[in-house]
Scaffold this motif. Structure first.
Motif, PDB file in Angstrom:
ATOM      1  N   GLY A 224       0.782  -1.226   0.000  1.00 57.34           N
ATOM      2  CA  GLY A 224       0.000   0.000   0.000  1.00 57.34           C
ATOM      3  C   GLY A 224       0.814   1.276   0.000  1.00 57.34           C
ATOM      4  O   GLY A 224       1.851   1.383  -0.659  1.00 57.34           O
ATOM      5  N   THR A 225       0.370   2.241   0.782  1.00 60.84           N
ATOM      6  CA  THR A 225       0.892   3.599   0.766  1.00 60.84           C
ATOM      7  C   THR A 225       1.896   3.844   1.887  1.00 60.84           C
ATOM      8  O   THR A 225       1.731   3.343   2.999  1.00 60.84           O
ATOM      9  N   VAL A 226       2.922   4.623   1.576  1.00 60.57           N
ATOM     10  CA  VAL A 226       3.838   5.167   2.577  1.00 60.57           C
ATOM     11  C   VAL A 226       3.850   6.684   2.424  1.00 60.57           C
ATOM     12  O   VAL A 226       4.043   7.194   1.320  1.00 60.57           O
ATOM     13  N   ILE A 227       3.616   7.373   3.521  1.00 61.33           N
ATOM     14  CA  ILE A 227       3.636   8.839   3.521  1.00 61.33           C
ATOM     15  C   ILE A 227       4.818   9.313   4.352  1.00 61.33           C
ATOM     16  O   ILE A 227       5.059   8.825   5.463  1.00 61.33           O
ATOM     17  N   LEU A 228       5.573  10.268   3.804  1.00 64.53           N
ATOM     18  CA  LEU A 228       6.733  10.835   4.481  1.00 64.53           C
ATOM     19  C   LEU A 228       6.481  12.321   4.691  1.00 64.53           C
ATOM     20  O   LEU A 228       6.459  13.097   3.732  1.00 64.53           O
ATOM     21  N   ALA A 229       6.238  12.696   5.938  1.00 66.88           N
ATOM     22  CA  ALA A 229       5.939  14.084   6.282  1.00 66.88           C
ATOM     23  C   ALA A 229       7.139  14.682   7.008  1.00 66.88           C
ATOM     24  O   ALA A 229       7.277  14.551   8.228  1.00 66.88           O
ATOM     25  N   ASP A 230       8.039  15.286   6.245  1.00 68.20           N
ATOM     26  CA  ASP A 230       9.244  15.913   6.808  1.00 68.20           C
ATOM     27  C   ASP A 230       9.988  14.955   7.734  1.00 68.20           C
ATOM     28  O   ASP A 230      10.278  15.256   8.894  1.00 68.20           O
ATOM     29  N   VAL A 231      10.328  13.804   7.192  1.00 73.68           N
ATOM     30  CA  VAL A 231      11.073  12.806   7.956  1.00 73.68           C
ATOM     31  C   VAL A 231      12.527  13.243   8.050  1.00 73.68           C
ATOM     32  O   VAL A 231      13.192  13.492   7.037  1.00 73.68           O
ATOM     33  N   ASP A 232      13.024  13.321   9.260  1.00 75.61           N
ATOM     34  CA  ASP A 232      14.377  13.796   9.528  1.00 75.61           C
ATOM     35  C   ASP A 232      15.358  12.633   9.467  1.00 75.61           C
ATOM     36  O   ASP A 232      15.175  11.615  10.146  1.00 75.61           O
ATOM     37  N   VAL A 233      16.412  12.765   8.629  1.00 78.24           N
ATOM     38  CA  VAL A 233      17.402  11.706   8.492  1.00 78.24           C
ATOM     39  C   VAL A 233      18.806  12.309   8.495  1.00 78.24           C
ATOM     40  O   VAL A 233      18.976  13.520   8.316  1.00 78.24           O
ATOM     41  N   THR A 234      19.785  11.447   8.667  1.00 80.20           N
ATOM     42  CA  THR A 234      21.184  11.858   8.612  1.00 80.20           C
ATOM     43  C   THR A 234      21.825  11.267   7.364  1.00 80.20           C
ATOM     44  O   THR A 234      21.288  10.350   6.729  1.00 80.20           O
ATOM     45  N   GLU A 235      23.014  11.768   7.047  1.00 83.55           N
ATOM     46  CA  GLU A 235      23.713  11.286   5.860  1.00 83.55           C
ATOM     47  C   GLU A 235      24.088   9.809   5.986  1.00 83.55           C
ATOM     48  O   GLU A 235      24.296   9.129   4.983  1.00 83.55           O
ATOM     49  N   SER A 236      24.139   9.299   7.212  1.00 84.52           N
ATOM     50  CA  SER A 236      24.463   7.889   7.413  1.00 84.52           C
ATOM     51  C   SER A 236      23.366   6.964   6.899  1.00 84.52           C
ATOM     52  O   SER A 236      23.580   5.757   6.775  1.00 84.52           O
ATOM     53  N   GLN A 237      22.206   7.527   6.615  1.00 84.69           N
ATOM     54  CA  GLN A 237      21.071   6.732   6.141  1.00 84.69           C
ATOM     55  C   GLN A 237      20.845   6.870   4.635  1.00 84.69           C
ATOM     56  O   GLN A 237      19.910   6.275   4.105  1.00 84.69           O
ATOM     57  N   ILE A 238      21.683   7.620   3.956  1.00 83.03           N
ATOM     58  CA  ILE A 238      21.425   7.951   2.552  1.00 83.03           C
ATOM     59  C   ILE A 238      22.388   7.196   1.648  1.00 83.03           C
ATOM     60  O   ILE A 238      23.585   7.492   1.582  1.00 83.03           O
ATOM     61  N   VAL A 239      21.866   6.209   0.937  1.00 80.42           N
ATOM     62  CA  VAL A 239      22.650   5.398   0.012  1.00 80.42           C
ATOM     63  C   VAL A 239      22.458   5.956  -1.401  1.00 80.42           C
ATOM     64  O   VAL A 239      21.326   6.045  -1.882  1.00 80.42           O
ATOM     65  N   PRO A 240      23.528   6.333  -2.100  1.00 76.98           N
ATOM     66  CA  PRO A 240      23.398   6.932  -3.435  1.00 76.98           C
ATOM     67  C   PRO A 240      23.058   5.879  -4.492  1.00 76.98           C
ATOM     68  O   PRO A 240      23.909   5.446  -5.276  1.00 76.98           O
ATOM     69  N   SER A 241      21.812   5.486  -4.544  1.00 75.97           N
ATOM     70  CA  SER A 241      21.391   4.389  -5.421  1.00 75.97           C
ATOM     71  C   SER A 241      21.549   4.711  -6.897  1.00 75.97           C
ATOM     72  O   SER A 241      21.638   3.803  -7.727  1.00 75.97           O
ATOM     73  N   HIS A 242      21.625   5.980  -7.241  1.00 72.25           N
ATOM     74  CA  HIS A 242      21.785   6.347  -8.649  1.00 72.25           C
ATOM     75  C   HIS A 242      23.090   5.811  -9.228  1.00 72.25           C
ATOM     76  O   HIS A 242      23.212   5.625 -10.444  1.00 72.25           O
TER      77      HIS A 242
END
Length: 415
Positions: A224-242
């Motif tokens: 189903g649906t996932v809603i992200l309302a200004d979810v706060d994250v750090t760079e440790s959580q960001i994988v450059p999938s591109h």
């Protein structure tokens, strides 16, 4: 936007207490063990598959056993403690499980695909931590696709820098596995237009998972649906999938072979149910002159046709795994194209046989095969729903263009 290096201490911060499992999952030793475990789980999962579909009872307990089995970490590289099983084995594992319950198999589909994305991450601490998480039994969900854009590539979900942190905002659909996940990987676009996989804890403030999936098939995937309302994250959580697509890689074929394997598993279950039902429950047609439905000459011919098509699909699927495995040894424009085309061929055949086998089950089983007692229609519904992930008509285009005109297919998760 530049994503800076993350230290190991901040990577740990990406895993709140709830995301930690009670005890580490089993660590696989090799391919043979992965296949043996898949067979054992499949025997268990098959028992309640029809009832779960009928009642739309979500498989929380089954998924706990599945992820604790070690199969969710089966492709983690050996250098990080995994078994690094071949993609021939990956396809077999998913086909075995899908023959038991295609919804359960699909819930793990994106997790295994995302494990392959991790190999492109240049930040060793982050990559190592998420590999370790997969080995421990942490389940990665999926918040990749959106249904509001003109095409699948028209993404509205954004990753925006706010000082030393980042904000993710947007809405996703077809989020198979998010409801069951410990970590929900969210595909978000940064200010430079690049896609990143943001690894958001399932209980992060601002993340909402809505169980509004009402598809005719794959009913217990909770896609189903996932809603992200200004979810706060750090760079440790960001994988450059591109990075998986900015360079030549077999990742698209990796994602696709799992899709094809699930369809092959559905086809296998439908074929086996057909054989059993014709032998044990179907009646011979009055004009056949036979005492048993299994002696009907037209049924015999139809079963032969199904078996040949199923064997062909499974053989081409296995070949596709071999081509991926070879391509991983040296990823070049040519080996990557060969892998994508090999899996496109498999996808055509597994799509066709999964739909045909589901239909023939009723034709050869006769009127009593449609009784809700059996819930055989779930097999066709699952096949019809899952095979819509990407259009087979465009597989023909890619295959023909490659062999006739030497044009390599595009690089994305759908080829």
């Amino acid at each position: 936007m530049t994503i800076r290096s993350a230290g190991p201490e901040t990577v740990q911060d990406a895993f709140p207490a709830r995301a930690k499992i009670p005890e580490p999952a089993h660590i696989l030793r090799d391919d043979a063990e992965a296949i043996a475990i898949a067979h054992a789980l499949a025997e268990d999962f098959a028992k309640g598959a029809a009832e779960r579909d009928r009642e739309r009872r979500l498989p929380f307990a089954e998924l706990d056993r599945f992820s604790q089995s070690g199969l969710w970490g089966m492709t983690v590289p050996r250098a990080y403690g995994g078994a690094a099983v071949s993609y021939v084995t990956v396809a077999k594992v998913f086909a075995i499980l899908a023959a038991a319950d295609a919804s359960i198999a699909q819930i793990a589909q994106n997790h295994v695909s995302l494990v392959d994305i991790l190999r492109f991450d240049p930040v060793e601490a982050r990559k190592s931590r998420y590999y370790q998480a997969a080995l421990e039994g942490v389940r990665f969900g999926n918040a990749l696709s959106e249904k509001s854009g003109k095409t699948i590539f028209d993404m509205k979900t954004r990753l925006i820098r706010k000082g030393d942190r980042f904000i993710v905002t947007g809405q996703k659909f077809y989020c198979t596995g998010a409801l069951f996940a410990h970590i929900v990987p969210v595909l978000a676009i940064d200010e430079a237009g690049k896609g990143h996989m943001v690894m958001v804890p399932r209980d992060a403030p601002g993340l909402s998972v809505i169980d509004d999936w009402n598809g005719v098939g794959q009913r217990t995937t909770a896609s189903g649906t996932v809603i992200l309302a200004d979810v706060d994250v750090t760079e440790s959580q960001i994988v450059p999938s591109h990075l998986a697509f900015d360079q030549v890689s077999v990742h698209g074929a990796v994602a696709q072979i799992i899709q094809a394997a699930i369809d092959a598993g559905i086809a296998r279950r439908a074929f086996e149910e057909t054989v059993t039902f014709v032998r044990q429950s179907a009646r011979p047609w009055v004009d056949s002159g036979q005492d048993r439905a299994s002696d009907d000459v037209y049924s015999i011919q139809a079963i032969a046709d199904l078996q040949i098509r199923l064997h062909a699909a499974e053989a081409v699927l296995e070949r596709g795994g071999e081509v991926i495995d070879a391509g991983l040894l040296e990823e070049t424009a040519e080996t990557v194209a060969e892998a994508s085309i090999a899996i496109a061929e498999a996808k055509v055949l597994t799509t066709e046989i999964s739909l045909l086998a589901g239909e023939k089950l009723f034709e050869l089983g006769g009127s009593r095969s449609v009784l809700s007692t059996y819930n055989f229609d779930r097999l066709w519904r699952d096949a019809r729903t899952h095979t819509l992930h990407d259009p087979v008509r465009w597989k023909f285009h890619a295959i023909g263009n490659y062999y006739l005109n030497g044009i390599k297919p595009p690089r994305h998760s759908w080829l």
